[in-house]
Design an enzyme around this catalytic site. Sequence first.
Site, PDB file in Angstrom:
ATOM      1  N   HIS A 157       8.607   3.632   9.922  1.00 34.15           N
ATOM      2  CA  HIS A 157       7.647   2.521   9.850  1.00 34.15           C
ATOM      3  C   HIS A 157       6.705   2.675   8.653  1.00 34.15           C
ATOM      4  CE1 HIS A 157       8.714   1.563  14.102  1.00 34.15           C
ATOM      5  NE2 HIS A 157       8.822   2.887  14.173  1.00 34.15           N
ATOM      6  N   SER A 278       2.507  -4.487 -19.242  1.00 32.25           N
ATOM      7  CA  SER A 278       1.910  -5.780 -18.916  1.00 32.25           C
ATOM      8  C   SER A 278       1.396  -6.404 -20.201  1.00 32.25           C
ATOM      9  CB  SER A 278       0.751  -5.576 -17.939  1.00 32.25           C
ATOM     10  OG  SER A 278      -0.141  -6.662 -18.000  1.00 32.25           O
ATOM     11  N   LYS A 284      -0.877  -0.702 -17.598  1.00 30.05           N
ATOM     12  CA  LYS A 284       0.222  -0.898 -16.648  1.00 30.05           C
ATOM     13  C   LYS A 284       1.553  -0.359 -17.143  1.00 30.05           C
ATOM     14  CE  LYS A 284       0.418  -2.900 -13.205  1.00 30.05           C
ATOM     15  NZ  LYS A 284       0.351  -4.316 -12.862  1.00 30.05           N
ATOM     16  N   GLU A 291      12.643  -3.411  -9.582  1.00 28.26           N
ATOM     17  CA  GLU A 291      12.331  -4.741  -9.035  1.00 28.26           C
ATOM     18  C   GLU A 291      13.491  -5.702  -9.305  1.00 28.26           C
ATOM     19  OE1 GLU A 291       8.526  -5.732 -10.743  1.00 28.26           O
ATOM     20  OE2 GLU A 291       7.627  -3.914  -9.923  1.00 28.26           O
TER      21      GLU A 291
END
Length: 459
Positions: A157, A278, A284, A291
């Site tokens: 979980h 970024s 970043k 992704e």
Amino acid sequence: MSSKLWGGRFTGVNDPLMEAFNASISFDKRMWRADITGSQAYAQALARSGIITADEAAQLVAGLERVADEWAAGTFELHPGDEDIHTANERRLTELLGDVAGKLHTGRSRNDQVATDTRLWLLGEIGVLRGHLRELIRIATDRAAAEIDLLMPGYTHLQPAQPTRWSHWLLSHAWPWQRDAQRLDELTQRVGSLPLGSGALAGNPFRVDRDFLAQALGFASVAPNSLDAVSDRDFVAEFLFWASLTMLHLSRWSEDLIIYSSREFGFVVVADAYSTGSSLMPQKKNPDSLELLRGKSGRVFGELAGFLMTAKGLPSSFNKDLQEDKEPLYDAVDTLCDSLQIAGGVLATLTVKPEKLAASLVPEMLSTDLAEYLVRKGIPFRETHHVAGAAVRLAEESGVPLSALSPAQLQSLHPAFGEDVAEVWSYERSVEQRDASGGSSRRAVQAQIASLRGWLAQG
Ligand code: ARG
């Protein structure tokens, strides 16, 4: 006379939009090699059946090779009437050879031709995909062997659960990939069933030797029913399911790594080669590779669902709807080809942070071990679970880590606790206790590595 293969009975011209709507050449031209190879074998089969001469077959084979040379050199010129790859190659063959080219299609239909080409093309692509998948499994297995000492928190979980080995996590993804490779091998058998020699639907009237064709083209078997052979796109659906499940596995692996690479976890660093920055925030570094693997999985699932819907209501034999199998199939092949290589690159260049893994282990993750300590003293597990839970509560209330409870405090919860309870507070021991096969002890993980290496050695 119309320049179309099927022009004989037509007098009107198509709406130009209909021509474009009907044409598949813009995408199916990528199967040019399979189409040529299939036709060369077919020309030979026609000569063996006696319906064309050996000399005619030799001309056809040589002419087709010239067409192939043009494709390979990038000099093949498409004409406006080239509806699909089959039409284009035959049109060009006719220009090169004249009348004899008209004998190639004897007893053949584009229905058995396109089914054959697609299978032949896919068999080649499967070989490439299998190699990329195998390499990914090899990388995971080698890392698991090299980094077997590293312990990490295991989660259920997404909550800290029990300590485990980093290698055990790596292999927990290698095994699904290995099953994907097995599934690919199994479906390859069925892709390798030859439709050629089925004609439009009813079979071949010139008794072409289909076993010869299967052998010449590297097919494992001959499709047993001509009507089924031109209808059957199970192999497309099966491949798309394989692609979907493989992407699902890559996506879940990616998700783990996206979480582990976040600042809050910091377990791993994705190499610059597989990250991007970024446009706005200079600090970043984003795991875009992972992704994209996660994102592209949705696209491949859509290809499976879409194709199943295309196929489900079709009457027997060929219907033009079946032309809609190509783009999802091609896209799935391309997506898997890139994705498997990207995943391999990410994994091979990933930096793992042992100190971060170690710092994330907390004594509460040993509360199961505390219960098991009492189990080994003969107390029923249900009771020990309760006692260990009380210990967690006591530690919380006292504002100390679980491992800081004294033997006396523990004894107040259950008399079976002794001085030797101190040995419970070792993560290494906890992991080593899980020594049944498939567990996270060093021995059990090494057995997994040996088993995967045995599988890899088979090719
Ligand atoms: N281009 C077609 C396909 O990709 C093959 C053509 C068969 N066409 C036909 N009208 N029988 O499926």
